[in-house]
Design a protein around this motif. Structure first.
Motif, PDB file in Angstrom:
ATOM      1  N   LYS A  74      11.373   0.568  11.725  1.00  0.00           N
ATOM      2  CA  LYS A  74      10.513   1.676  11.295  1.00  0.00           C
ATOM      3  C   LYS A  74       9.355   1.174  10.426  1.00  0.00           C
ATOM      4  N   ILE A  75       8.169   1.653  10.742  1.00  0.00           N
ATOM      5  CA  ILE A  75       6.981   1.263   9.986  1.00  0.00           C
ATOM      6  C   ILE A  75       6.799   2.231   8.821  1.00  0.00           C
ATOM      7  N   VAL A  76       6.750   1.706   7.639  1.00  0.00           N
ATOM      8  CA  VAL A  76       6.518   2.522   6.442  1.00  0.00           C
ATOM      9  C   VAL A  76       5.129   2.193   5.914  1.00  0.00           C
ATOM     10  N   MET A  77       4.710   2.896   4.885  1.00  0.00           N
ATOM     11  CA  MET A  77       3.399   2.606   4.324  1.00  0.00           C
ATOM     12  C   MET A  77       3.368   1.174   3.801  1.00  0.00           C
ATOM     13  N   PRO A  78       2.255   0.490   4.024  1.00  0.00           N
ATOM     14  CA  PRO A  78       2.168  -0.876   3.488  1.00  0.00           C
ATOM     15  C   PRO A  78       2.336  -0.887   1.984  1.00  0.00           C
ATOM     16  N   GLU A  79       2.860  -1.986   1.469  1.00  0.00           N
ATOM     17  CA  GLU A  79       3.171  -2.087   0.042  1.00  0.00           C
ATOM     18  C   GLU A  79       1.973  -1.741  -0.835  1.00  0.00           C
ATOM     19  N   GLU A  80       0.778  -2.188  -0.410  1.00  0.00           N
ATOM     20  CA  GLU A  80      -0.402  -1.930  -1.228  1.00  0.00           C
ATOM     21  C   GLU A  80      -0.806  -0.456  -1.233  1.00  0.00           C
ATOM     22  N   LYS A 102       4.710   8.891  10.134  1.00  0.00           N
ATOM     23  CA  LYS A 102       5.102   9.187  11.514  1.00  0.00           C
ATOM     24  C   LYS A 102       4.003   8.784  12.489  1.00  0.00           C
ATOM     25  N   ALA A 103       2.755   9.013  12.110  1.00  0.00           N
ATOM     26  CA  ALA A 103       1.627   8.676  12.981  1.00  0.00           C
ATOM     27  C   ALA A 103       1.559   7.177  13.254  1.00  0.00           C
ATOM     28  N   LEU A 104       1.829   6.363  12.245  1.00  0.00           N
ATOM     29  CA  LEU A 104       1.827   4.914  12.432  1.00  0.00           C
ATOM     30  C   LEU A 104       2.904   4.500  13.430  1.00  0.00           C
ATOM     31  N   ASN A 105       4.064   5.113  13.335  1.00  0.00           N
ATOM     32  CA  ASN A 105       5.166   4.795  14.246  1.00  0.00           C
ATOM     33  C   ASN A 105       4.887   5.276  15.659  1.00  0.00           C
ATOM     34  N   ARG A 106       4.261   6.441  15.788  1.00  0.00           N
ATOM     35  CA  ARG A 106       3.893   6.948  17.109  1.00  0.00           C
ATOM     36  C   ARG A 106       2.894   5.996  17.781  1.00  0.00           C
ATOM     37  N   ALA A 107       1.964   5.490  16.994  1.00  0.00           N
ATOM     38  CA  ALA A 107       0.977   4.550  17.534  1.00  0.00           C
ATOM     39  C   ALA A 107       1.660   3.279  18.023  1.00  0.00           C
ATOM     40  N   ALA A 108       2.628   2.787  17.258  1.00  0.00           N
ATOM     41  CA  ALA A 108       3.357   1.579  17.648  1.00  0.00           C
ATOM     42  C   ALA A 108       4.157   1.816  18.924  1.00  0.00           C
TER      43      ALA A 108
END
Length: 238
Positions: A74-80, A102-108
C-alpha cells in the motif's frame, strides 16, 4: 523411441495441426529444461519463476484495491508529506487526505496493469550471470537480481505510464486540491511534490515485492513448481 512409435501409429487419427502442436510443445519443453550442452538450464528455470511471479502475484496488484488494501505494498503519503496529512486532519479535512492516498494507489494499480508487458519483457531479456549462485542463494535471490539488473530501465519505461495513469484516475486533480488547501494554511512551507516519481518508485517496489513472494513459494513449496522446468531446476536447491 517408444513415444515416437506411438505417435506414428496414431498419426492417421491425429490432425496435422494437432501433431504440429504436440511436437512444438515437446520441443519447447526440451529447450526449457536443457541448454545446448545438455545440462539443466538453470537460467531458464529462474526466468520462469520470475514470470510466474507476475502471473500469480503481480496480477493481483492490477485489480481494484490491489495496492490500496494490500498492506505489503500500500502506498501511503511520502514521509516528507506526513505534515500535510497531519495538518489536513487537524483542520477536519481527513477525508481529503484519505482520498489523496487512495488516488495514489489507484494510479499504481492502473499503471501496473498497463505496464505488465514491460515487466514480462524485462524478464525475458535479462542476462542471468552465475545462475547457479542465484539458485542456491536466499529466498528472493532471483528477484533481487532482477531488480538490480532492470530497475533503472524499468523506471524510465514505467514513469510515463504512471503519469498517464495519475491523470486517468483523477489523482492529479485530487492532489492539486490537497496542495492548494495545504498551501493556504498560515505559517506552513509551500509544497509541490513530484507525484510521478513517488508513485513510480513505490509501484516498482510493490511489483518486486510480489514477485519475491512467488519466488519464495516456488523455493519452499513443491506444489508451486507447476512445470517440468521449475521442478527440475529448483530440485537442485532442495
Amino acid at each position: 523411441m517408444k513415444k515416437f512409435l506411438i505417435l506414428l501409429i496414431l498419426f492417421p487419427v491425429i490432425s496435422n495441426a494437432q501433431f504440429k502442436n504436440i511436437l512444438k510443445k515437446s520441443s519447447e519443453t526440451a529447450t526449457g529444461i536443457l541448454n545446448k550442452n545438455g545440462k539443466v538450464d538453470i537460467a531458464a528455470g529462474l526466468k520462469e519463476a520470475l514470470n510466474k511471479g507476475i502471473t500469480e502475484q503481480v496480477s493481483k496488484l492490477t485489480q481494484v484495491d490491489g495496492f490500496y488494501k494490500n498492506e505489503l505494498v500500500k502506498i501511503v503519503m511520502p514521509e516528507e508529506l506526513s505534515k500535510v496529512d497531519k495538518t489536513l486532519r487537524k483542520l477536519g479535512m481527513g477525508s481529503l487526505a484519505d482520498d489523496g492516498i487512495k488516488a495514489l494507489n489507484r494510479a499504481a494499480e492502473d499503471a501496473v496493469k498497463e505496464a505488465t508487458p514491460v515487466f514480462v519483457n524485462a524478464i525475458k531479456n535479462i542476462k542471468i550471470a552465475d545462475a547457479k549462485t542465484i539458485l542456491m542463494g536466499n529466498e528472493n535471490a532471483a528477484t533481487t537480481y532482477l531488480q538490480q539488473s532492470t530497475n533503472k530501465d524499468l523506471y524510465a519505461k514505467f514513469i510515463p505510464i504512471v503519469q498517464q495513469s495519475i491523470g486517468k484516475v483523477g489523482a492529479d486533480k485530487i492532489w492539486n486540491g490537497i496542495i492548494q488547501k495545504y498551501n493556504t494554511v498560515p505559517l506552513v512551507s509551500k509544497i509541490n511534490p513530484d507525484l510521478n516519481d513517488y508513485v513510480t518508485n513505490k509501484a516498482l517496489e510493490g511489483v518486486f515485492k510480489m514477485i519475491a513472494i512467488e519466488e519464495k513459494n516456488i523455493r519452499t513449496d513443491l506444489q508451486s513448481r507447476t512445470s517440468t522446468v521449475l521442478k527440475k531446476v529448483f530440485a537442485m536447491q532442495d
